[in-house]
Design a protein around this motif. Structure first.
Motif, mmCIF file in Angstrom:
data_model
loop_
_atom_site.group_PDB
_atom_site.id
_atom_site.type_symbol
_atom_site.label_atom_id
_atom_site.label_comp_id
_atom_site.label_asym_id
_atom_site.label_seq_id
_atom_site.Cartn_x
_atom_site.Cartn_y
_atom_site.Cartn_z
ATOM 1 N N ILE A 96 1.551 -7.293 -5.311
ATOM 2 C CA ILE A 96 -0.075 -6.627 -4.535
ATOM 3 C C ILE A 96 0.450 -5.498 -3.608
ATOM 4 C CG2 ILE A 96 -1.959 -6.747 -3.928
ATOM 5 C CD1 ILE A 96 -2.308 -9.560 -5.099
ATOM 6 N N ASP A 97 -0.314 -4.046 -3.844
ATOM 7 C CA ASP A 97 -0.297 -3.712 -2.503
ATOM 8 C C ASP A 97 -1.807 -3.012 -3.012
ATOM 9 O OD1 ASP A 97 2.582 -2.142 -1.586
ATOM 10 O OD2 ASP A 97 2.992 -2.410 -4.191
ATOM 11 N N LEU A 98 -1.591 -2.249 -1.414
ATOM 12 C CA LEU A 98 -3.383 -2.242 -1.339
ATOM 13 C C LEU A 98 -3.388 -1.076 -0.460
ATOM 14 C CD1 LEU A 98 -4.815 -5.624 0.363
ATOM 15 C CD2 LEU A 98 -4.851 -4.554 -2.065
ATOM 16 N N SER A 99 -4.601 0.049 -0.135
ATOM 17 C CA SER A 99 -4.686 0.942 -0.048
ATOM 18 C C SER A 99 -5.989 1.184 0.770
ATOM 19 C CB SER A 99 -3.666 2.201 -0.272
ATOM 20 O OG SER A 99 -4.164 3.072 -0.748
ATOM 21 N N LEU A 100 -5.785 2.217 2.151
ATOM 22 C CA LEU A 100 -7.211 2.141 2.397
ATOM 23 C C LEU A 100 -7.040 3.721 2.947
ATOM 24 C CD1 LEU A 100 -10.759 1.555 3.105
ATOM 25 C CD2 LEU A 100 -9.556 0.468 5.185
ATOM 26 N N GLN B 91 -19.212 15.177 6.820
ATOM 27 C CA GLN B 91 -18.685 14.461 5.863
ATOM 28 C C GLN B 91 -17.773 13.433 6.053
ATOM 29 O OE1 GLN B 91 -20.409 15.093 2.587
ATOM 30 N NE2 GLN B 91 -21.594 16.083 3.586
ATOM 31 N N MET B 92 -18.411 11.984 5.578
ATOM 32 C CA MET B 92 -17.067 11.282 5.601
ATOM 33 C C MET B 92 -17.066 10.688 3.981
ATOM 34 S SD MET B 92 -15.597 8.951 7.864
ATOM 35 C CE MET B 92 -16.436 8.572 9.568
ATOM 36 N N THR B 93 -15.345 10.570 3.687
ATOM 37 C CA THR B 93 -15.503 10.054 2.331
ATOM 38 C C THR B 93 -14.512 9.114 2.718
ATOM 39 O OG1 THR B 93 -13.806 11.616 3.063
ATOM 40 C CG2 THR B 93 -15.597 12.423 1.382
ATOM 41 N N GLY B 94 -14.173 8.084 1.661
ATOM 42 C CA GLY B 94 -13.006 6.894 1.800
ATOM 43 C C GLY B 94 -12.491 7.247 -0.026
ATOM 44 N N ARG B 95 -11.677 6.023 0.064
ATOM 45 C CA ARG B 95 -10.677 5.633 -1.395
ATOM 46 C C ARG B 95 -9.674 4.327 -0.769
ATOM 47 N NH1 ARG B 95 -5.162 7.848 -3.903
ATOM 48 N NH2 ARG B 95 -4.375 6.604 -1.972
ATOM 49 N N ALA B 96 -10.280 3.221 -1.216
ATOM 50 C CA ALA B 96 -9.703 1.858 -2.107
ATOM 51 C C ALA B 96 -9.277 2.407 -2.538
ATOM 52 C CB ALA B 96 -9.907 0.544 -1.579
#
Length: 620
Positions: free
Chosen positions: A363-367, A380-385
């Protein structure tokens, strides 16, 4: 931001700790390709939860001169155009148009700030430009900033891959008086590389609109340059450049045949970078400038637009342990537009970071997080998981959740028309959220099956408001405004390839898209997009391919577009020298296929009838 040169050093270095965890995985996964677009640094596609589609040099070369049409063969991607090559073309990812797509060419942002909305005109891109294309789907503003709500198109040009001097060359001729040629050449040593690509395409074309038979031609020249050199073991300097110049004839009305009516597009780009190591951190500083000039020689005179961007960027990466990598950076960007006799600018500053962790061996995770500050509107504040789970040696589960935004164009902010204000300085960026979830099953050989479900929601749509609130503009006809209502695009993508025999395979893709704003269908988005194909190695020297793409249930402001399909046949023969002689028939069944209606729906924008092309390509 720009990151292409990290493939040379930083990306491969940061992959090393995570890669070590996969030593016991099946070889088919270990040999998976590297994607440069799915993270701040390159990563193997089987280790990212983001959905990425790729086109390699052979696929690009096989599909004809129109790069937008080639991209539309990918699942979840569609393309509409107001005529043939060189005319205005709109790419869509999962039903959302070019204004929601960030585009990079050799790491340079070629979004035109004078376009409405800010975007790249994909109708002016020919296949001679690209050697590899990655399409990253879903909201990616945490990595790329503005416009990346639908996704990202990352284009790279040819570079040498072996030591010494090498290159490629191709020539092609065919129907509609079409001729093209491309030459790529370069040299790679132990310490550096240099390469260049020269390409040209010219065609007499066919009539843009169905109301007349006068052909509307297009010609384009493209030059690209890449160079990099290791001054020391820890310092690498590099540069990339691009120049393209194209001219397209067009019909201003269905019956207009004035040969002087044309549009010119010139693009220029230059990027320099320094990649260096300080302690345990690998770093890159980059400076880039891009420019798109457009001149329209129309029925009512000549109009000129000049859009440019300057970007100063920093990206760093370090390893926090055997299972964790951290990438971080900042950039400064200035967009400038010269239009309607005025010059307008917008400045933004950004800081961003991405944490990638191997939670387990499978399992690989990225934030990812990004903060943008603008000179004309709110920050602007943006994110990705994202998560990738290798359930087995031949099965991968992916999912990602991201947010994105699209800033107003400079014309939408400050534009004037006949002395009246049509821009709106009070505009806010559009904001969006996307989610996707999917499975990929590896089959024998190069076979695979993929299934992905997607959902995107966008608020604060920027568009023309004929009845805006009092005081925001002076035009009696309205101005640009943030409109009420939600844009939603949802559906699913299926794709696969199955080898019937070691020499023959079938392949295909199907996308269902339901894209709406305030409940109304978005225009020119096919609800059903089906592609099927059969490829075969008929002998050690002869290969053949037959494909068919069918689009159904499309709407246009002028009415419904007819369901229609396009067949393509390809055959190639390898000569004793290793060169490849080939032929291609487009619109094999000569179907009446078109993707857009005129304002007068009695007429439509034409696409190619049955057309034959023959060519020769070789590597050296």
């Amino acid at each position: 931001m720009t990151r292409s040169s990290f493939c040379l050093g930083l990306g491969l270095a940061t992959l090393a700790p995570l890669h070590a965890l996969a030593e016991d995985l099946d070889d088919s996964l270990l040999l998976d390709e590297i994607t440069a677009s799915a993270s701040l640094t390159p990563v193997a596609t089987n280790r990212t939860g983001a959905t990425v589609e790729t086109l390699d040099r052979d696929q690009i070369a096989a599909d004809g001169q129109n790069l937008g049409e080639t991209l539309a063969t990918l699942p979840g991607v569609s393309f509409s155009q107001n005529g043939g090559l060189g005319q205005t073309g709109t790419l869509r990812i999962r039903g959302l148009d070019s204004g929601y797509i960030a585009t990079r060419i050799n790491g340079m942002d070629f979004t035109d700030p004078t376009n409405l909305p800010p975007s790249l005109n994909f109708g002016t891109l020919s296949s001679g430009l690209a050697d590899r294309i990655e399409v990253l789907k879903g909201a990616q503003s945490a990595l790329y900033g503005s416009n990346a709500i639908a996704g990202v198109v990352d284009i790279t040009t040819w570079r040498p891959t072996t030591l010494g001097t090498s290159g490629q060359a191709s020539v092609e001729a065919g129907t509609y008086g079409t001729y093209s040629g491309k030459l790529s050449f370069g040299h790679m040593s132990e310490r550096g590389e240099i390469s260049a690509t020269l390409s040209r395409v010219q065609t007499d074309g066919f009539s843009t609109l169905s109301g007349n038979d006068e052909p509307d031609g297009y010609d384009e020249d493209v030059i690209t340059l890449n160079a990099a050199y290791d001054l020391t073991d820890s310092l690498r300097l590099g540069i990339s450049g691009l120049y393209s110049d194209g001219t397209a004839d067009y019909d201003p009305t269905p019956t207009g045949t004035d040969p002087a009516i044309r549009s010119d597009t010139t693009r220029r780009g230059l990027r320099a970078y320094a990649h260096f190591v300080l302690g345990s951190v690998e770093n890159e500083l980059s400076l880039a400038r891009t420019q798109t000039e457009r001149t329209d020689h129309g029925s009512f005179g000549t109009s000129h637009w000049d859009g440019s961007s300057r970007t100063l960027g920093y990206l760093g990466s370090t390893t926090l342990g055997d299972r964790t990598d951290l990438s971080f950076g900042a950039d400064w960007k200035q967009d400038k537009a010269i239009q309607s006799g005025s010059t307008d600018t917008e400045i933004s500053r950004a800081a961003f970071a991405e944490l990638r962790q191997a939670a387990t061996d499978a399992i690989d995770l990225s934030l990812s997080l990004r903060y943008d500050d603008f000179s004309s509107f709110d920050e602007q504040m943006t994110g990705r998981a994202a998560l990738a789970w290798r359930i087995g040696p031949d099965l991968i589960f992916r999912t990602s959740l991201g947010t994105g935004y699209r800033v107003p164009s400079l014309y939408e902010l400050y534009g004037t028309s006949e002395g009246d204000t049509v821009g709106n300085r009070g505009l806010s960026p559009e904001t969006g959220t996307s989610f996707d979830i999917g499975l990929e099953k590896r089959l024998s050989g190069e076979g695979f099956l993929k299934a992905t479900a997607f959902f995107t929601e966008i608020e604060d749509k920027i568009d023309w408001n004929p009845s805006p609130p009092t005081g925001i503009c002076t035009s009696a006809y309205g101005c640009y405004d943030n409109l009420d209502g939600t844009t939603r695009s949802q559906g699913f993508e299926l794709s696969g390839r199955f080898e019937l025999t070691p020499a023959t395979a079938i392949y295909g893709a199907y996308t269902y898209t339901d894209a709406r704003w305030k409940g109304d269908r978005l225009r020119r988005v096919p609800r059903h997009d089906l592609g099927l194909g059969l490829s075969s190695e008929l002998s050690p020297r002869i290969t053949a391919d037959l494909s068919y793409q069918y689009l159904a249930d499309r709407l246009d402001p002028g009415g419904a577009l007819p369901d229609a399909g396009l067949g393509t046949a390809r055959i190639s023969y390898t000569l004793d020298s290793g060169a490849e002689l080939y032929a291609r028939i487009e619109n094999l069944f000569n179907e009446d296929f078109y993707t857009a209606l005129d304002f007068n729906p009695v007429y439509h924008y034409n696409t190619s009838g049955r057309a034959l092309y023959v060519g020769l390509r070789a590597s050296f």
